[in-house]
Every structure is written in structure tokens, then in C-alpha cells.
Enzyme design. Sequence first.
Site, PDB file in Angstrom:
ATOM      1  N   ARG A 126       0.842  -1.211   0.000  1.00 11.57           N
ATOM      2  CA  ARG A 126       0.000   0.000   0.000  1.00 11.57           C
ATOM      3  C   ARG A 126       0.874   1.257   0.000  1.00 11.57           C
ATOM      4  O   ARG A 126       1.865   1.349   0.708  1.00 11.57           O
ATOM      5  CB  ARG A 126      -0.897  -0.011   1.236  1.00 11.57           C
ATOM      6  N   ARG A 159       2.804   3.675   4.910  1.00 10.86           N
ATOM      7  CA  ARG A 159       2.464   3.794   6.336  1.00 10.86           C
ATOM      8  C   ARG A 159       3.454   2.992   7.165  1.00 10.86           C
ATOM      9  O   ARG A 159       3.733   1.836   6.831  1.00 10.86           O
ATOM     10  CB  ARG A 159       1.035   3.272   6.568  1.00 10.86           C
ATOM     11  N   ARG A 170      -1.305  -6.828  13.498  1.00 14.16           N
ATOM     12  CA  ARG A 170      -2.631  -6.251  13.209  1.00 14.16           C
ATOM     13  C   ARG A 170      -3.619  -7.337  12.781  1.00 14.16           C
ATOM     14  O   ARG A 170      -4.789  -7.302  13.156  1.00 14.16           O
ATOM     15  CB  ARG A 170      -2.503  -5.171  12.131  1.00 14.16           C
TER      16      ARG A 170
HETATM   17  P1  ADP Z   1      -8.240  -1.056   4.268  1.00 15.29           P
HETATM   18  O1  ADP Z   1      -8.869   0.315   4.254  1.00 15.29           O
HETATM   19  O2  ADP Z   1      -9.249  -2.157   4.451  1.00 15.29           O
HETATM   20  O3  ADP Z   1      -7.090  -1.174   5.223  1.00 15.29           O
HETATM   21  P2  ADP Z   1      -7.255  -0.287   1.600  1.00 15.29           P
HETATM   22  O4  ADP Z   1      -8.488   0.135   0.882  1.00 15.29           O
HETATM   23  O5  ADP Z   1      -6.315   0.770   2.051  1.00 15.29           O
HETATM   24  O6  ADP Z   1      -7.630  -1.312   2.817  1.00 15.29           O
HETATM   25  O7  ADP Z   1      -6.501  -1.324   0.631  1.00 15.29           O
HETATM   26  C1  ADP Z   1      -5.272  -1.939   1.034  1.00 15.29           C
HETATM   27  C2  ADP Z   1      -4.330  -2.009  -0.184  1.00 15.29           C
HETATM   28  O8  ADP Z   1      -4.841  -2.933  -1.138  1.00 15.29           O
HETATM   29  C3  ADP Z   1      -4.151  -0.694  -0.930  1.00 15.29           C
HETATM   30  O9  ADP Z   1      -2.824  -0.619  -1.380  1.00 15.29           O
HETATM   31  C4  ADP Z   1      -5.156  -0.786  -2.090  1.00 15.29           C
HETATM   32  O10 ADP Z   1      -4.703  -0.026  -3.216  1.00 15.29           O
HETATM   33  C5  ADP Z   1      -5.138  -2.289  -2.383  1.00 15.29           C
HETATM   34  N1  ADP Z   1      -6.448  -2.821  -2.780  1.00 15.29           N
HETATM   35  C6  ADP Z   1      -7.664  -2.446  -2.318  1.00 15.29           C
HETATM   36  N2  ADP Z   1      -8.638  -3.221  -2.863  1.00 15.29           N
HETATM   37  C7  ADP Z   1      -7.998  -4.107  -3.676  1.00 15.29           C
HETATM   38  C8  ADP Z   1      -8.452  -5.196  -4.500  1.00 15.29           C
HETATM   39  N3  ADP Z   1      -9.742  -5.516  -4.588  1.00 15.29           N
HETATM   40  N4  ADP Z   1      -7.523  -5.905  -5.186  1.00 15.29           N
HETATM   41  C9  ADP Z   1      -6.215  -5.595  -5.073  1.00 15.29           C
HETATM   42  N5  ADP Z   1      -5.719  -4.596  -4.313  1.00 15.29           N
HETATM   43  C10 ADP Z   1      -6.601  -3.860  -3.612  1.00 15.29           C
HETATM   44  P1  AMP Z   2      -6.554   1.755   9.929  1.00 19.81           P
HETATM   45  O1  AMP Z   2      -6.210   2.999   9.180  1.00 19.81           O
HETATM   46  O2  AMP Z   2      -8.030   1.481   9.971  1.00 19.81           O
HETATM   47  O3  AMP Z   2      -5.765   0.557   9.453  1.00 19.81           O
HETATM   48  O4  AMP Z   2      -6.145   2.024  11.463  1.00 19.81           O
HETATM   49  C1  AMP Z   2      -4.806   2.287  11.806  1.00 19.81           C
HETATM   50  C2  AMP Z   2      -4.621   2.105  13.326  1.00 19.81           C
HETATM   51  O5  AMP Z   2      -5.424   3.073  14.036  1.00 19.81           O
HETATM   52  C3  AMP Z   2      -5.031   0.741  13.891  1.00 19.81           C
HETATM   53  O6  AMP Z   2      -4.015  -0.245  13.762  1.00 19.81           O
HETATM   54  C4  AMP Z   2      -5.311   1.112  15.360  1.00 19.81           C
HETATM   55  O7  AMP Z   2      -4.113   1.276  16.094  1.00 19.81           O
HETATM   56  C5  AMP Z   2      -5.970   2.492  15.232  1.00 19.81           C
HETATM   57  N1  AMP Z   2      -7.437   2.398  15.075  1.00 19.81           N
HETATM   58  C6  AMP Z   2      -8.181   2.760  13.991  1.00 19.81           C
HETATM   59  N2  AMP Z   2      -9.478   2.547  14.207  1.00 19.81           N
HETATM   60  C7  AMP Z   2      -9.583   2.024  15.448  1.00 19.81           C
HETATM   61  C8  AMP Z   2     -10.662   1.556  16.240  1.00 19.81           C
HETATM   62  N3  AMP Z   2     -11.930   1.595  15.807  1.00 19.81           N
HETATM   63  N4  AMP Z   2     -10.388   1.087  17.478  1.00 19.81           N
HETATM   64  C9  AMP Z   2      -9.130   1.049  17.962  1.00 19.81           C
HETATM   65  N5  AMP Z   2      -8.051   1.442  17.262  1.00 19.81           N
HETATM   66  C10 AMP Z   2      -8.276   1.930  16.016  1.00 19.81           C
END
Ligand code: ADP
Ligand code: AMP
Length: 217
Positions: A126, A159, A170
Site C-alpha cells: 500500500r 504507512r 494487526r
Molecule cells: P483497508 O482500508 O481495508 O485497510 P485499503 O483500501 O487501504 O484497505 O486497501 C489496502 C491495499 O490494497 C491498498 O494498497 C489498495 O490499493 C489495495 N487494494 C484495495 N482493494 C484491492 C483489491 N480488490 N484488489 C487488489 N488490491 C486492492
Molecule cells: P486503519 O487505518 O483502519 O488501518 O487504522 C490504523 C490504526 O489506528 C489501527 O491499527 C489502530 O491502532 C488504530 N485504530 C483505527 N481505528 C480504530 C478503532 N476503531 N479502534 C481502535 N483502534 C483503532
Amino acid sequence: MRIVLLGAPGAGKGTQCKRIVEKYGLLHLSSGDILRQQRAEGTELGKKAQSYMDSGALVPDELIVEMMAGAISRIPDGGYVLDGFPRTVNQAQELDKALSADGQKIDAVLNLEIDDSIVASRMTGRRSCPQCGGVYHIENLKPAVEGKCDKDGADLTQRPDDSLEIVENRLKIYHQQTKPVVDYYKNSSTVYDIDAGKDADEVSALVFVKLGELVEV
Ligand code: ADP
Ligand code: AMP
């Protein structure tokens, strides 16, 4: 419409939320994005959240519930999509309590189902735009110019919590604490299971079919 998107970290919640928002004009509330913003601004909440986020742990429920209830209450009208919240059964219960106090409820839950083996490579690949929040992937959803955001040309960043070591933690926490939220909602709301292992356009098509059914009701 008030929608919750559930799924492992990296399942594609943020990616699909952006598409839902464009199609239905809802607001996108990502708890992770709000926390990262708080950290960038150096607020008390941001400072408290820092060590939890860096290790891949969950930020304590009371901080998150207060933050998200506040964000939801500032939405003037109309609907929203919650992304990354609720992440524990306790958070889901607190959200339900806060909503029912205002005579509201979650209308639908989209559960993005995906294998851990796929999700790890999605997270490590990502890349995000620090300016507009756009999300890309080094192989699956590449920007037009490598390392640059399509919208504003900013340098894409990785990130810190997307390193393999933290990703494993995670995912473990997701299975222990967040997966039970799916069952919680299965008892109280309409939950649509979506195969999120497909490519992003196919996942969006599945999501839009489900939301289309909801709009017609
Ligand atoms: P989340 O919000 O659930 O953590 P993201 O939307 O940020 O996930 O997606 C995680 C990574 O996977 C990003 O780099 C995104 O571009 C990629 N990604 C999202 N959906 C798909 C998919 N259907 N197939 C392949 N890669 C994807
Ligand atoms: P995300 O962007 O959703 O992957 O969240 C990044 C990080 O933020 C997580 O690994 C947690 O440390 C924190 N976080 C986000 N949403 C929550 C939630 N609803 N409850 C607790 N921690 C959270």
C-alpha cells in the site's frame, strides 16, 4: 443510509468507501484517517494514540468511541460510511447506544471477506498520498507515474504500520477482537458478506448491487 464497512486491515475498506462516497454522496468517516490527522496535528488524542498505532494494537475503546461519536454528531444530515470503526464488540455496542439515543440505527453492514495470505501483501504494497489521502498499491492499483499521486502529483508514502512485522500483529488482533463484530451485527442488522479477494472493480460491482437493493427498499 448509515453503513458500516467491516473487514481485516488491508481488505480494501478505504478503497471501496471512496467509491461508495462518489456514487451515493455519503460521508466517509475512517477512524484510522482521523487518528492519523490527530497525530499530524499533535493533539492530546494523537499523542495518546501514537504508541498503540505504531505497534499495531487497538487504541482504547473509550478514546475511539468519544472521537467517533463526536465525528458522527457533526455530520449535518444524510448518511455516512464508517471505515475501521467499530473494531470491537464494545465499540459496536456503544455506537448502537449513541445512535438509538437519537432514534437512529445502522442500516447495513458490508463485510469484506478476504484471506490473510492476500491481505498481508495488500498492506505491505500500500502507498498513500499525504496530501489528498488517495490510496494506491505498488502492483494492484498503480499510479500513472510511479511513486506520485494521480490527483496532485505528491510523493506517495508508506504507512509505518504497514511493515510486515506490524502487519502480522494487526491481523492477529483483527481475528481476536474485530471478527466477533461481524457476529454481533449478524444478530442485529443486515450484514452483506462480500468476496473482497477479487479485483477492486469486481468488489465495487458486488458492493453496488447490495447497496442498490438497500436504496430500493
Ligand atoms: P483497508 O482500508 O481495508 O485497510 P485499503 O483500501 O487501504 O484497505 O486497501 C489496502 C491495499 O490494497 C491498498 O494498497 C489498495 O490499493 C489495495 N487494494 C484495495 N482493494 C484491492 C483489491 N480488490 N484488489 C487488489 N488490491 C486492492
Ligand atoms: P486503519 O487505518 O483502519 O488501518 O487504522 C490504523 C490504526 O489506528 C489501527 O491499527 C489502530 O491502532 C488504530 N485504530 C483505527 N481505528 C480504530 C478503532 N476503531 N479502534 C481502535 N483502534 C483503532
